[in-house]
Design a protein around this motif. Structure first.
Motif, mmCIF file in Angstrom:
data_model
loop_
_atom_site.group_PDB
_atom_site.id
_atom_site.type_symbol
_atom_site.label_atom_id
_atom_site.label_comp_id
_atom_site.label_asym_id
_atom_site.label_seq_id
_atom_site.Cartn_x
_atom_site.Cartn_y
_atom_site.Cartn_z
ATOM 1 N N LEU A 2 2.948 3.545 1.309
ATOM 2 C CA LEU A 2 1.715 3.272 0.551
ATOM 3 C C LEU A 2 1.856 2.087 -0.396
ATOM 4 O O LEU A 2 0.925 1.328 -0.605
ATOM 5 N N GLN A 3 3.046 1.947 -0.968
ATOM 6 C CA GLN A 3 3.280 0.836 -1.898
ATOM 7 C C GLN A 3 3.043 -0.500 -1.203
ATOM 8 O O GLN A 3 2.470 -1.406 -1.769
ATOM 9 N N GLU A 4 3.499 -0.585 0.061
ATOM 10 C CA GLU A 4 3.304 -1.820 0.810
ATOM 11 C C GLU A 4 1.824 -2.062 1.071
ATOM 12 O O GLU A 4 1.357 -3.187 1.090
ATOM 13 N N HIS A 5 1.082 -0.964 1.264
ATOM 14 C CA HIS A 5 -0.362 -1.067 1.432
ATOM 15 C C HIS A 5 -1.005 -1.858 0.313
ATOM 16 O O HIS A 5 -1.744 -2.795 0.543
ATOM 17 N N VAL A 6 -0.732 -1.435 -0.923
ATOM 18 C CA VAL A 6 -1.459 -2.015 -2.053
ATOM 19 C C VAL A 6 -0.950 -3.404 -2.427
ATOM 20 O O VAL A 6 -1.580 -4.088 -3.218
ATOM 21 N N LYS A 7 0.151 -3.827 -1.822
ATOM 22 C CA LYS A 7 0.690 -5.147 -2.153
ATOM 23 C C LYS A 7 -0.210 -6.285 -1.673
ATOM 24 O O LYS A 7 -0.123 -7.397 -2.167
ATOM 25 N N ASP A 8 -1.038 -6.021 -0.670
ATOM 26 C CA ASP A 8 -1.932 -7.081 -0.194
ATOM 27 C C ASP A 8 -3.300 -7.001 -0.859
ATOM 28 O O ASP A 8 -4.246 -7.653 -0.454
ATOM 29 N N GLU A 9 -3.381 -6.156 -1.918
ATOM 30 C CA GLU A 9 -4.644 -6.051 -2.640
ATOM 31 C C GLU A 9 -4.558 -6.833 -3.942
ATOM 32 O O GLU A 9 -3.552 -7.474 -4.238
ATOM 33 N N LEU A 10 -5.641 -6.732 -4.722
ATOM 34 C CA LEU A 10 -5.655 -7.492 -5.973
ATOM 35 C C LEU A 10 -5.368 -6.577 -7.154
ATOM 36 O O LEU A 10 -5.211 -6.940 -8.241
#
Lengths: 10, 225
Positions: A2-10
């Motif tokens: 999940l952490q990797e998920h949010v890395k491409d967000e703002l």
């Protein structure tokens, strides 16, 4: 992972 | 990128536009917490340290620059603009920065994504964003009358968090290749970003309640302590 998920967000 | 994420980003952007519009057109920052705005500037600086080293998309890079630029512009207006700075409710905006910055930093040191400066500061920015709205909410509680633009600003900011939560749930279920993967991920729900996002959204619940109530009754927004 999940952490990797949010890395491409703002 | 899904629709919730895009809607969340646009709501976030709109909240900033509304705030800048209020400051520029009314030449007033009454009801706005400088503490919260400074914390947001710190959030963006510590989160976007990888701006030039890790490229995700043109959209992401532009938005990061916009968030950085506007957050510093807002802080500049509130601190240094000779008309605007006089409207700042300094005596009511008493929440201490370190009360939020310190615990966020300690937590980031304890539970970092990976143990290096960029990652620790990224984790710190996630925790700090979750609580950075607190000085603003405290200031609203103390203000007798909250003008429409300030109310809309906080409402949009809260809306952005709610849409991001929807975005995460959507991604959790839609972006997995393996069917059972989401069960394992669901256990991981207690991770940094999710918990911070949930906390942050919960902080707005009280505000949403009064915002919708005042809108339904066509009254001026007022938070009762």
């Amino acid at each position: 992972c999940l952490q990797e998920h949010v890395k491409d967000e703002l | 990128m899904n629709l919730f994420r895009l809607a969340g980003d646009m709501t976030h952007l709109l909240s900033i536009v509304v705030l800048l519009l209020k400051i520029r057109t009314t030449k007033s920052c009454a009801g706005i917490s400088l503490k919260t705005q400074e914390l947001y500037a710190l959030v963006f600086v510590t989160r976007y340290l990888d701006l030039f080293s890790r490229y995700v998309s043109f959209y992401n890079s532009v938005m990061k620059l916009v968030f950085l630029g506007t957050s510093f512009a807002i802080v500049w207006y509130m601190r240094y603009h000779k008309v605007v700075k006089q409207t700042y409710n300094k005596d009511e905006d008493t929440f201490k920065h370190y009360f939020l910055v310190l615990p966020s930093f300690v937590l980031a040191l304890l539970i970092p994504h990976a143990f290096n400066t960029v990652e620790i500061l990224w984790t710190f920015s996630i925790y700090l964003e979750a609580v950075a709205i607190l000085p603003q909410l405290v200031l609203l509680q103390r203000s007798r009358n909250i003008d429409n633009l300030t109310g809309n600003y906080v409402f949009l900011l809260g809306g952005y968090r709610v849409l991001y939560l929807f975005n995460w749930v959507y991604r959790l279920f839609m972006e997995e290749n393996h069917k059972m993967r989401w069960i394992r991920d669901f256990v991981e729900i207690l991770n940094t970003a999710w918990m911070s996002g949930l906390v942050q959204t919960a902080l707005y619940a009280d505000f949403f309640y009064y915002y919708i109530k005042s809108w339904k009754n066509r009254e001026k927004l007022k938070l009762t302590a």
